[in-house]
Design a protein around this motif. Structure first.
Motif, PDB file in Angstrom:
ATOM      1  N   LEU A  64       0.702 -22.064   1.487  1.00  0.00           N
ATOM      2  CA  LEU A  64      -0.459 -22.430   2.288  1.00  0.00           C
ATOM      3  C   LEU A  64      -0.733 -21.434   3.403  1.00  0.00           C
ATOM      4  CD1 LEU A  64      -0.029 -26.312   2.631  1.00  0.00           C
ATOM      5  CD2 LEU A  64      -1.428 -25.013   1.004  1.00  0.00           C
ATOM      6  N   SER A  65      -0.002 -20.320   3.432  1.00  0.00           N
ATOM      7  CA  SER A  65      -0.244 -19.278   4.431  1.00  0.00           C
ATOM      8  C   SER A  65      -0.843 -18.047   3.781  1.00  0.00           C
ATOM      9  CB  SER A  65       1.065 -18.890   5.121  1.00  0.00           C
ATOM     10  OG  SER A  65       1.975 -18.307   4.201  1.00  0.00           O
ATOM     11  N   GLY A  66      -1.517 -17.251   4.597  1.00  0.00           N
ATOM     12  CA  GLY A  66      -2.103 -16.018   4.084  1.00  0.00           C
ATOM     13  C   GLY A  66      -1.057 -15.044   3.583  1.00  0.00           C
ATOM     14  N   SER A  67       0.117 -15.063   4.203  1.00  0.00           N
ATOM     15  CA  SER A  67       1.198 -14.167   3.795  1.00  0.00           C
ATOM     16  C   SER A  67       1.963 -14.692   2.593  1.00  0.00           C
ATOM     17  CB  SER A  67       2.186 -13.973   4.950  1.00  0.00           C
ATOM     18  OG  SER A  67       2.844 -15.206   5.228  1.00  0.00           O
ATOM     19  N   ASP A  87      15.275 -17.070  19.179  1.00  0.00           N
ATOM     20  CA  ASP A  87      15.052 -17.045  20.627  1.00  0.00           C
ATOM     21  C   ASP A  87      13.840 -16.215  21.025  1.00  0.00           C
ATOM     22  OD1 ASP A  87      15.936 -14.493  20.110  1.00  0.00           O
ATOM     23  OD2 ASP A  87      17.509 -14.473  21.643  1.00  0.00           O
ATOM     24  N   LEU A  88      12.932 -15.976  20.081  1.00  0.00           N
ATOM     25  CA  LEU A  88      11.741 -15.187  20.383  1.00  0.00           C
ATOM     26  C   LEU A  88      10.813 -15.973  21.307  1.00  0.00           C
ATOM     27  CD1 LEU A  88      10.926 -13.762  16.823  1.00  0.00           C
ATOM     28  CD2 LEU A  88      12.133 -12.615  18.714  1.00  0.00           C
ATOM     29  N   ALA A  89      10.204 -15.260  22.236  1.00  0.00           N
ATOM     30  CA  ALA A  89       9.252 -15.906  23.145  1.00  0.00           C
ATOM     31  C   ALA A  89       8.052 -16.429  22.373  1.00  0.00           C
ATOM     32  CB  ALA A  89       8.802 -14.929  24.219  1.00  0.00           C
ATOM     33  N   VAL A  90       7.561 -15.627  21.447  1.00  0.00           N
ATOM     34  CA  VAL A  90       6.443 -16.018  20.581  1.00  0.00           C
ATOM     35  C   VAL A  90       6.797 -15.623  19.157  1.00  0.00           C
ATOM     36  CG1 VAL A  90       4.669 -15.892  22.366  1.00  0.00           C
ATOM     37  CG2 VAL A  90       5.235 -13.829  21.076  1.00  0.00           C
ATOM     38  N   GLN A  91       6.209 -16.306  18.199  1.00  0.00           N
ATOM     39  CA  GLN A  91       6.524 -16.065  16.796  1.00  0.00           C
ATOM     40  C   GLN A  91       5.502 -15.122  16.160  1.00  0.00           C
ATOM     41  OE1 GLN A  91       9.489 -17.485  15.620  1.00  0.00           O
ATOM     42  NE2 GLN A  91       9.622 -18.089  17.788  1.00  0.00           N
ATOM     43  N   ALA A  92       5.930 -14.459  15.097  1.00  0.00           N
ATOM     44  CA  ALA A  92       5.049 -13.546  14.370  1.00  0.00           C
ATOM     45  C   ALA A  92       4.455 -14.249  13.160  1.00  0.00           C
ATOM     46  CB  ALA A  92       5.821 -12.307  13.930  1.00  0.00           C
ATOM     47  N   GLY A  93       3.191 -13.967  12.880  1.00  0.00           N
ATOM     48  CA  GLY A  93       2.509 -14.550  11.731  1.00  0.00           C
ATOM     49  C   GLY A  93       1.438 -13.617  11.224  1.00  0.00           C
ATOM     50  N   GLY A  94       0.400 -14.214  10.670  1.00  0.00           N
ATOM     51  CA  GLY A  94      -0.677 -13.399  10.125  1.00  0.00           C
ATOM     52  C   GLY A  94      -0.474 -13.075   8.667  1.00  0.00           C
ATOM     53  N   ALA A  95      -1.442 -12.400   8.080  1.00  0.00           N
ATOM     54  CA  ALA A  95      -1.402 -12.082   6.652  1.00  0.00           C
ATOM     55  C   ALA A  95      -0.230 -11.194   6.283  1.00  0.00           C
ATOM     56  CB  ALA A  95      -2.716 -11.417   6.234  1.00  0.00           C
ATOM     57  N   GLN A 150      -4.092 -28.749  11.791  1.00  0.00           N
ATOM     58  CA  GLN A 150      -5.069 -27.860  11.170  1.00  0.00           C
ATOM     59  C   GLN A 150      -5.137 -26.504  11.858  1.00  0.00           C
ATOM     60  OE1 GLN A 150      -8.520 -30.438  11.563  1.00  0.00           O
ATOM     61  NE2 GLN A 150      -8.474 -30.928   9.377  1.00  0.00           N
ATOM     62  N   MET A 151      -4.803 -26.435  13.150  1.00  0.00           N
ATOM     63  CA  MET A 151      -4.995 -25.201  13.913  1.00  0.00           C
ATOM     64  C   MET A 151      -4.174 -24.032  13.383  1.00  0.00           C
ATOM     65  SD  MET A 151      -5.661 -26.427  17.862  1.00  0.00           S
ATOM     66  CE  MET A 151      -3.950 -26.900  18.165  1.00  0.00           C
ATOM     67  N   PRO A 152      -2.857 -24.168  13.159  1.00  0.00           N
ATOM     68  CA  PRO A 152      -2.100 -23.016  12.661  1.00  0.00           C
ATOM     69  C   PRO A 152      -2.498 -22.578  11.263  1.00  0.00           C
ATOM     70  CG  PRO A 152      -0.726 -24.986  12.732  1.00  0.00           C
ATOM     71  CD  PRO A 152      -1.979 -25.312  13.464  1.00  0.00           C
ATOM     72  N   LEU A 153      -3.029 -23.500  10.456  1.00  0.00           N
ATOM     73  CA  LEU A 153      -3.472 -23.116   9.111  1.00  0.00           C
ATOM     74  C   LEU A 153      -4.565 -22.061   9.157  1.00  0.00           C
ATOM     75  CD1 LEU A 153      -3.548 -26.650   7.444  1.00  0.00           C
ATOM     76  CD2 LEU A 153      -2.072 -24.749   6.746  1.00  0.00           C
ATOM     77  N   LEU A 154      -5.385 -22.098  10.191  1.00  0.00           N
ATOM     78  CA  LEU A 154      -6.531 -21.190  10.291  1.00  0.00           C
ATOM     79  C   LEU A 154      -6.336 -20.067  11.303  1.00  0.00           C
ATOM     80  CD1 LEU A 154      -9.474 -23.787  10.146  1.00  0.00           C
ATOM     81  CD2 LEU A 154      -8.326 -22.594   8.260  1.00  0.00           C
ATOM     82  N   ALA A 155      -5.327 -20.175  12.172  1.00  0.00           N
ATOM     83  CA  ALA A 155      -5.134 -19.153  13.202  1.00  0.00           C
ATOM     84  C   ALA A 155      -4.754 -17.813  12.575  1.00  0.00           C
ATOM     85  CB  ALA A 155      -4.049 -19.609  14.177  1.00  0.00           C
ATOM     86  N   ALA A 156      -5.430 -16.751  13.002  1.00  0.00           N
ATOM     87  CA  ALA A 156      -5.207 -15.420  12.431  1.00  0.00           C
ATOM     88  C   ALA A 156      -3.791 -14.912  12.677  1.00  0.00           C
ATOM     89  CB  ALA A 156      -6.225 -14.434  12.995  1.00  0.00           C
ATOM     90  N   ASN A 157      -3.166 -15.363  13.763  1.00  0.00           N
ATOM     91  CA  ASN A 157      -1.808 -14.900  14.061  1.00  0.00           C
ATOM     92  C   ASN A 157      -0.743 -15.912  13.669  1.00  0.00           C
ATOM     93  OD1 ASN A 157      -2.326 -16.802  16.017  1.00  0.00           O
ATOM     94  ND2 ASN A 157      -1.825 -15.498  17.763  1.00  0.00           N
ATOM     95  N   GLU A 158      -1.145 -16.897  12.869  1.00  0.00           N
ATOM     96  CA  GLU A 158      -0.170 -17.855  12.362  1.00  0.00           C
ATOM     97  C   GLU A 158      -0.244 -17.884  10.832  1.00  0.00           C
ATOM     98  OE1 GLU A 158       0.630 -21.435  14.767  1.00  0.00           O
ATOM     99  OE2 GLU A 158      -1.066 -20.807  16.005  1.00  0.00           O
ATOM    100  N   MET A 159      -0.780 -18.958  10.242  1.00  0.00           N
ATOM    101  CA  MET A 159      -0.778 -19.036   8.785  1.00  0.00           C
ATOM    102  C   MET A 159      -1.947 -18.280   8.158  1.00  0.00           C
ATOM    103  SD  MET A 159       0.769 -22.902   8.349  1.00  0.00           S
ATOM    104  CE  MET A 159       1.207 -22.748   6.619  1.00  0.00           C
ATOM    105  N   ALA A 160      -2.918 -17.918   8.971  1.00  0.00           N
ATOM    106  CA  ALA A 160      -3.906 -16.885   8.639  1.00  0.00           C
ATOM    107  C   ALA A 160      -4.717 -17.124   7.375  1.00  0.00           C
ATOM    108  CB  ALA A 160      -3.207 -15.522   8.557  1.00  0.00           C
TER     109      ALA A 160
END
Length: 452
Positions: A64-67, A87-95, A150-160
């Motif tokens: 269900l993710s772009g990647s 322990d990352l401050a922010v997570q990596a995502g995107g295609a 629904q938000m992370p499914l569409l966020a370009a820097n998450e599930m993209a």
């Protein structure tokens, strides 16, 4: 949410007294583990509703993710209280999994009774005046768990995913498409918008029904219900007092009220928002741009509270639950701190030792710090001269929004902090009792920092 000191003191002292009394009298009004379990709609996958069964499959579905490599569970690891396991401050995502997030990922546990966001939400303690509260995400912009899902499914820097249609197409072609139809109707995929809405509802149903999202299985829960093995140690009891005392830790002013399912043990959040001046985090790529600021309710991810001078909401972010806080590896909305002790010491010394939390401008670095210079801060270099750039992640026009409640009461630099070293140690001991999955030992330990 602000109150008079008198009202707050009365409310929080009563909160501690109530929990202690419940344990002492056998917990007649406190929920047992069985009570909490009975209030959850389902206790195992086999008894989940059809919608929740769909959500369970979606939660771990990387397709269900772009990647094709990220699922909800990637960042909300069930083995780490549904929070990141790293322990990352922010997570990596995107295609390509190279797009960086801008905020730390919170836990998904204990969200079941969170109300929608309101500028003037009644405080659960029944005493504090109404203020910003509720909603999902650090800025409360999602009114329900379904909307949040629904938000992370569409966020370009998450599930993209490019759009809702892309998500629905994957669901329609996936191995549990028939289950989706059983849950929501044979023609559910005929309307893309409706199907995407149902996908959010499926994830919401899973989080509401599956007990793993609200197990109430910590040592504190055993204590509150006075079950076997539910006795806190002297250090933990002292820590609870520090937690509740408005003149010392004052944690309970934002992190105690709020009942769980059917009035079960406290959620350790009152759903409120506060601006506390968390230091800027250079580990977030977006922060490389000096013009970029994350001011919570005023953006950049919300747009209904424009960041104009005088807007009292700017800089406020949501007070999360402290349940399972000891398992966290990145703290605050920007993940700038990486240990529970460091967080507590920030609260205790933000004002008394600001130079260990914020950068000093114009000073000269010393080759060796003074013997009494703290080593637990974000800044370990001591400077001669210069100016401490306090609240370096908040535009100057919003500094007036900083909360002045204890222990962040603006006291003079290098004066005595609100909490003693013993208070800090004891508070950490108590917060560790909020970790789920506690199993009483065969015999009580007699050594260690939290035993006496």
């Amino acid at each position: 949410m602000h109150t008079t000191l008198l009202h707050r003191a009365a409310a929080l002292t009563a909160a501690f007294a109530l929990a202690t009394a419940l344990a002492a009298c056998g917990g007649r009004n406190a929920p047992t583990e069985a009570t909490a379990a009975a209030s959850v709609p389902a206790l195992a996958a086999s008894s989940l509703s059809l919608a929740a069964q769909v959500g369970e499959k979606m939660f771990v579905d990387t397709s269900l993710s772009g990647s094709g490599q990220m699922a909800c569970a990637t960042c909300h690891d069930p083995k780490n209280a549904h929070a990141p396991s790293n322990d990352l401050a922010v997570q990596a995502g995107g295609a390509d999994l190279k797009a960086s997030g801008t905020r730390a990922v919170p836990s998904l546990r204990y969200k079941e009774v969170t109300p929608p966001y309101a500028d003037l939400l009644d405080n659960p303690d029944g005493i504090s005046v109404p203020g910003p509260g509720g909603g999902f995400a650090w800025d409360g912009r999602a009114p329900t768990l379904a909307a949040q899902a629904q938000m992370p499914l569409l966020a370009a820097n998450e599930m993209a995913n490019a759009d809702a249609a892309a998500v629905v197409a994957k669901l329609k072609a996936g191995p549990y498409a028939d289950l989706f139809r059983q849950a929501f109707g044979a023609g559910v995929f005929d309307d893309t918008a409706a199907a995407f809405s149902k996908a959010g509802l499926a994830l919401q149903a899973y989080q509401l029904e599956d007990r793993s999202f609200h197990p109430y299985s910590s040592k504190y829960d055993l204590y509150a219900a006075n079950k076997i093995g539910g006795t806190l140690t002297p250090a933990e009891v002292r820590g609870f007092k520090v937690f509740a005392d408005p003149k010392v830790g004052n944690c309970a002013s934002c992190h105690y009220q709020g009942a769980g399912l059917n009035g079960s043990s406290a959620l350790f959040t009152d759903f409120s928002y506060e601006a506390i001046g968390v230091p800027r985090n250079p580990a977030i790529p977006a922060n490389a741009d000096a013009a970029y600021v994350d001011i919570g309710l005023c953006g950049p991810l919300r747009s209904d509270h424009p960041p104009a001078a005088g807007n009292t909401f700017c800089g406020m972010v949501k007070a999360p639950t402290l349940r399972n806080v000891a398992t966290r590896k990145a703290f605050f909305h920007n993940g700038v701190m990486h240990s529970l002790e460091q967080v507590i010491r920030f609260y205790n010394t933000r004002d008394t030792w600001p130079e260990i939390w914020y950068p000093t401008v114009g000073g000269k670095a010393r080759a060796k710090p003074d013997a009494n210079f703290p080593s637990y801060g974000l800044v370990t270099t001591q400077y001669t001269g210069g100016t401490v750039k306090k609240y370096d992640d908040l535009p100057p026009q919003f500094v007036a929004n900083i909360d002045t409640q204890m222990p962040l009461d603006g006291r003079q630099a290098h004066s005595a902090p609100p909490m003693s070293e013993q208070n800090v140690t004891d508070l950490i001991c108590f917060l560790n009792t909020l970790t789920d999955g506690y199993q009483p030992p065969a015999s009580a330990p007699t050594t260690g920092p939290c035993t006496q």
